[in-house]
Design an enzyme around this catalytic site. Structure first.
Site, PDB file in Angstrom:
ATOM      1  N   GLU A  88       0.828  -1.225   0.000  1.00  0.00           N
ATOM      2  CA  GLU A  88       0.000   0.000   0.000  1.00  0.00           C
ATOM      3  C   GLU A  88       0.861   1.274   0.000  1.00  0.00           C
ATOM      4  O   GLU A  88       0.532   2.241  -0.663  1.00  0.00           O
ATOM      5  CB  GLU A  88      -0.911  -0.029   1.237  1.00  0.00           C
ATOM      6  CG  GLU A  88      -1.889   1.114   1.283  1.00  0.00           C
ATOM      7  CD  GLU A  88      -2.801   1.018   2.508  1.00  0.00           C
ATOM      8  OE1 GLU A  88      -3.385  -0.050   2.745  1.00  0.00           O
ATOM      9  OE2 GLU A  88      -2.904   2.031   3.230  1.00  0.00           O
ATOM     10  N   ASP A  89       1.945   1.256   0.742  1.00  0.00           N
ATOM     11  CA  ASP A  89       2.666   2.511   0.997  1.00  0.00           C
ATOM     12  C   ASP A  89       4.087   2.595   0.447  1.00  0.00           C
ATOM     13  O   ASP A  89       4.762   3.608   0.657  1.00  0.00           O
ATOM     14  CB  ASP A  89       2.728   2.775   2.517  1.00  0.00           C
ATOM     15  CG  ASP A  89       1.362   3.119   3.089  1.00  0.00           C
ATOM     16  OD1 ASP A  89       0.505   3.583   2.322  1.00  0.00           O
ATOM     17  OD2 ASP A  89       1.158   2.902   4.291  1.00  0.00           O
TER      18      ASP A  89
HETATM   19  N1  LIG Z   1      -2.492   6.948  14.101  1.00  0.00           N
HETATM   20  C1  LIG Z   1      -1.492   7.241  13.284  1.00  0.00           C
HETATM   21  N2  LIG Z   1      -1.510   6.792  11.992  1.00  0.00           N
HETATM   22  C2  LIG Z   1      -0.464   7.106  11.186  1.00  0.00           C
HETATM   23  C3  LIG Z   1       0.618   7.864  11.663  1.00  0.00           C
HETATM   24  N3  LIG Z   1       1.517   7.999  10.645  1.00  0.00           N
HETATM   25  C4  LIG Z   1       1.027   7.327   9.601  1.00  0.00           C
HETATM   26  N4  LIG Z   1      -0.184   6.795   9.901  1.00  0.00           N
HETATM   27  C5  LIG Z   1      -0.998   6.003   8.991  1.00  0.00           C
HETATM   28  O1  LIG Z   1      -2.073   6.807   8.535  1.00  0.00           O
HETATM   29  C6  LIG Z   1      -3.167   5.958   8.174  1.00  0.00           C
HETATM   30  C7  LIG Z   1      -4.448   6.575   8.702  1.00  0.00           C
HETATM   31  O2  LIG Z   1      -4.589   7.836   8.158  1.00  0.00           O
HETATM   32  P1  LIG Z   1      -5.774   8.193   7.171  1.00  0.00           P
HETATM   33  O3  LIG Z   1      -5.635   9.626   6.768  1.00  0.00           O
HETATM   34  O4  LIG Z   1      -7.080   7.754   7.812  1.00  0.00           O
HETATM   35  O5  LIG Z   1      -5.568   7.218   5.931  1.00  0.00           O
HETATM   36  P2  LIG Z   1      -4.589   7.276   4.648  1.00  0.00           P
HETATM   37  O6  LIG Z   1      -3.214   7.675   5.155  1.00  0.00           O
HETATM   38  O7  LIG Z   1      -4.658   5.872   4.115  1.00  0.00           O
HETATM   39  O8  LIG Z   1      -5.157   8.261   3.689  1.00  0.00           O
HETATM   40  C8  LIG Z   1      -2.906   4.584   8.760  1.00  0.00           C
HETATM   41  O9  LIG Z   1      -2.659   3.739   7.649  1.00  0.00           O
HETATM   42  P3  LIG Z   1      -2.813   2.151   7.722  1.00  0.00           P
HETATM   43  O10 LIG Z   1      -1.847   1.612   8.720  1.00  0.00           O
HETATM   44  O11 LIG Z   1      -2.746   1.652   6.325  1.00  0.00           O
HETATM   45  O12 LIG Z   1      -4.221   1.832   8.334  1.00  0.00           O
HETATM   46  P4  LIG Z   1      -5.724   2.285   8.004  1.00  0.00           P
HETATM   47  O13 LIG Z   1      -5.696   3.529   7.192  1.00  0.00           O
HETATM   48  O14 LIG Z   1      -6.280   1.154   7.251  1.00  0.00           O
HETATM   49  O15 LIG Z   1      -6.309   2.459   9.333  1.00  0.00           O
HETATM   50  C9  LIG Z   1      -1.649   4.809   9.623  1.00  0.00           C
HETATM   51  O16 LIG Z   1      -0.761   3.722   9.668  1.00  0.00           O
HETATM   52  C10 LIG Z   1       0.619   8.323  13.009  1.00  0.00           C
HETATM   53  O17 LIG Z   1       1.511   9.011  13.479  1.00  0.00           O
HETATM   54  N5  LIG Z   1      -0.452   7.986  13.779  1.00  0.00           N
END
Ligand SMILES: Nc1nc2c(ncn2[C@@H]2O[C@H](COP(=O)(O)OP(=O)(O)O)[C@@H](OP(=O)(O)OP(=O)(O)O)[C@H]2O)c(=O)[nH]1
Ligand SMILES: [Mn+2]
Length: 180
Positions: free
Chosen positions: A70-71
């Site tokens: 994804e990233d």
């Molecule tokens: N809480 C938090 N999240 C952070 C941080 N830095 C990066 N993230 C990532 O950001 C995602 C959540 O942010 P959003 O704005 O909702 O989603 P997006 O990045 O996909 O657009 C998560 O992705 P993901 O792991 O793929 O999960 P999800 O989007 O499926 O929940 C999370 O891992 C941080 O400092 N705190």
């Protein structure tokens, strides 16, 4: 377990940790400390093992690798070649389709949750749990109160549908499923 087998399992786990570290090496979390991104997948795998009692290698490897497709510039085929079909499939199940609009991705996670494999559900739950804990301890610099609350509300919906699936794994022929 034979020492040779333990060594092989540890090696394969370390290989996944190393692969993820290389892929995420230039990325930081969104928190004010700009924590190295790799802390997140490591924590997701650690939550599964320490709090969830998960010892299945494919699940732990997928937890370490869950944000690579994804990233980062990682192809599913790369994961298949290095870690096998099962790990690659779990990671795929945990990856958003970044070509979709954000609201579509968020909606899709709620809808897809019940159909995920058991192992993908475990990884997704630990992913959400760690993100929520991160939000609680150090909110991303650019997120205001409303944005943070929205993540809590949305992830609660995803977790509910994931849990519903996990607890509905009762075999069809059990007494619980009989009428009367
Ligand atoms: N809480 C938090 N999240 C952070 C941080 N830095 C990066 N993230 C990532 O950001 C995602 C959540 O942010 P959003 O704005 O909702 O989603 P997006 O990045 O996909 O657009 C998560 O992705 P993901 O792991 O793929 O999960 P999800 O989007 O499926 O929940 C999370 O891992 C941080 O400092 N705190
Ligand atoms: Mn994640």
């Amino acid at each position: 377990m034979a020492a040779q087998k333990v060594s092989s399992l540890l090696g394969r786990l370390l290989e996944a940790a190393n692969f993820a570290a290389l892929k995420h090496r230039d990325q930081r979390r969104k928190d004010p400390y700009k924590t190295p991104y790799i802390n997140h997948p490591l924590a997701v795998a650690h939550v599964l093992w320490k709090e969830g009692g998960v010892t299945d290698l494919a699940t732990l490897q997928a937890a370490l690798l869950h944000d690579t497709v994804e990233d980062t510039a990682t192809e599913e085929a790369e994961l298949e070649a290095q870690f096998g079909d099962e790990v690659a499939a779990i990671v795929k199940e945990c990856s958003d389709d970044k070509s979709l609009a954000k609201w579509q991705r968020k909606k899709h996670q709620i809808e897809a949750a019940p159909r995920k494999s058991h192992k993908a559900k475990l990884v997704s739950l630990a992913d959400k749990l760690h993100n929520l804990r991160d939000l609680d301890s150090s909110t991303p610099s650019s997120w205001d109160h409303e944005r943070t609350q929205l993540y809590f509300t949305w992830s609660a919906q995803v977790r509910l549908t994931l849990f519903a699936g996990l607890f509905s794994r009762i075999p069809n022929d059990t007494a619980l499923n009989k009428d009367g």
